[in-house]
Design a protein around this motif. Structure first.
Motif, PDB file in Angstrom:
ATOM      1  N   TYR A   1       0.844  -1.189   0.245  1.00  0.00           N
ATOM      2  CA  TYR A   1      -0.246   0.079  -0.006  1.00  0.00           C
ATOM      3  C   TYR A   1       0.767   1.263   0.026  1.00  0.00           C
ATOM      4  O   TYR A   1       1.752   1.547   0.711  1.00  0.00           O
ATOM      5  N   GLU A   2       0.556   1.964  -0.923  1.00  0.00           N
ATOM      6  CA  GLU A   2       1.488   3.388  -1.237  1.00  0.00           C
ATOM      7  C   GLU A   2       3.051   3.108  -1.440  1.00  0.00           C
ATOM      8  O   GLU A   2       3.720   3.997  -1.373  1.00  0.00           O
TER       9      GLU A   2
ATOM     10  N   ASP B   1      -9.955  -1.920   1.230  1.00  0.00           N
ATOM     11  CA  ASP B   1      -9.790  -0.588   1.570  1.00  0.00           C
ATOM     12  C   ASP B   1      -8.578   0.090   0.864  1.00  0.00           C
ATOM     13  O   ASP B   1      -8.233   1.009   0.290  1.00  0.00           O
ATOM     14  N   ARG B   2      -7.212  -0.709   1.333  1.00  0.00           N
ATOM     15  CA  ARG B   2      -6.007  -0.415   0.770  1.00  0.00           C
ATOM     16  C   ARG B   2      -5.679  -0.701  -0.744  1.00  0.00           C
ATOM     17  O   ARG B   2      -5.254   0.044  -1.316  1.00  0.00           O
TER      18      ARG B   2
ATOM     19  N   ILE C   1      -8.385  -0.317  -2.958  1.00  0.00           N
ATOM     20  CA  ILE C   1      -9.462   0.397  -3.592  1.00  0.00           C
ATOM     21  C   ILE C   1      -8.874   1.966  -3.722  1.00  0.00           C
ATOM     22  O   ILE C   1      -9.003   2.660  -4.432  1.00  0.00           O
ATOM     23  N   HIS C   2      -8.255   2.509  -2.391  1.00  0.00           N
ATOM     24  CA  HIS C   2      -7.795   3.806  -2.097  1.00  0.00           C
ATOM     25  C   HIS C   2      -7.184   4.478  -3.302  1.00  0.00           C
ATOM     26  O   HIS C   2      -7.397   5.427  -3.817  1.00  0.00           O
ATOM     27  N   HIS C   3      -5.727   3.844  -4.043  1.00  0.00           N
ATOM     28  CA  HIS C   3      -5.326   4.467  -5.082  1.00  0.00           C
ATOM     29  C   HIS C   3      -5.419   3.537  -6.100  1.00  0.00           C
ATOM     30  O   HIS C   3      -4.777   3.532  -7.362  1.00  0.00           O
TER      31      HIS C   3
ATOM     32  N   TYR D   1      -7.271   1.170  -9.314  1.00  0.00           N
ATOM     33  CA  TYR D   1      -8.313   0.941 -10.494  1.00  0.00           C
ATOM     34  C   TYR D   1      -8.991  -0.313 -10.420  1.00  0.00           C
ATOM     35  O   TYR D   1      -8.321  -1.404 -10.428  1.00  0.00           O
TER      36      TYR D   1
END
Length: 111
Positions: free
Chosen positions: A49-50, A80-81, A83-85, A87
């Motif tokens: 994530y990120e 959630d992780r 979907i946040h950034h 597609y």
């Protein structure tokens, strides 16, 4: 990753995976995994994530991920992780494998 976790070296393995720009997880949920395996999968998702890209394919909508992960809370946190950034591409229609199989079968019948 399970072995690394048991040796308390999972973080080291996750950091090594950071060298890859993209990691692909194909057919998530196709084979039922135990709690330890899905726990490690969640740790991979949380770690990426990120930090780096993940591509995940699955025939399961997010609403059924509670049956893939240890519990509903972990499933929601993983989704959630992602979907946040992320597609989301929903592919509809007949599967490529099924379509190809039909074509081969039809050709065999014609012979």
């Amino acid at each position: 990753m399970l072995q690394a976790r048991s040796l308390l070296r999972l973080n080291e393995v996750l950091l090594k995976l950071d060298r890859y720009r993209v990691i692909v997880i194909d057919d998530l949920g196709y084979v039922k995994r135990d709690n330890a395996e899905t726990g490690v999968l969640f740790e991979l998702i949380a770690h990426r994530y990120e930090r780096g890209s993940l591509i995940i394919t699955s025939n399961h909508p997010f609403s059924t991920w509670g049956s893939i992960f240890v519990d509903e809370t972990m499933a929601v946190a993983a989704a959630d992780r992602l979907i946040h950034h992320g597609y989301i591409f929903e592919v509809t229609g007949e599967s490529y494998r099924k379509k190809t199989s039909k074509a081969v079968t039809q050709q065999s019948v014609k012979k």
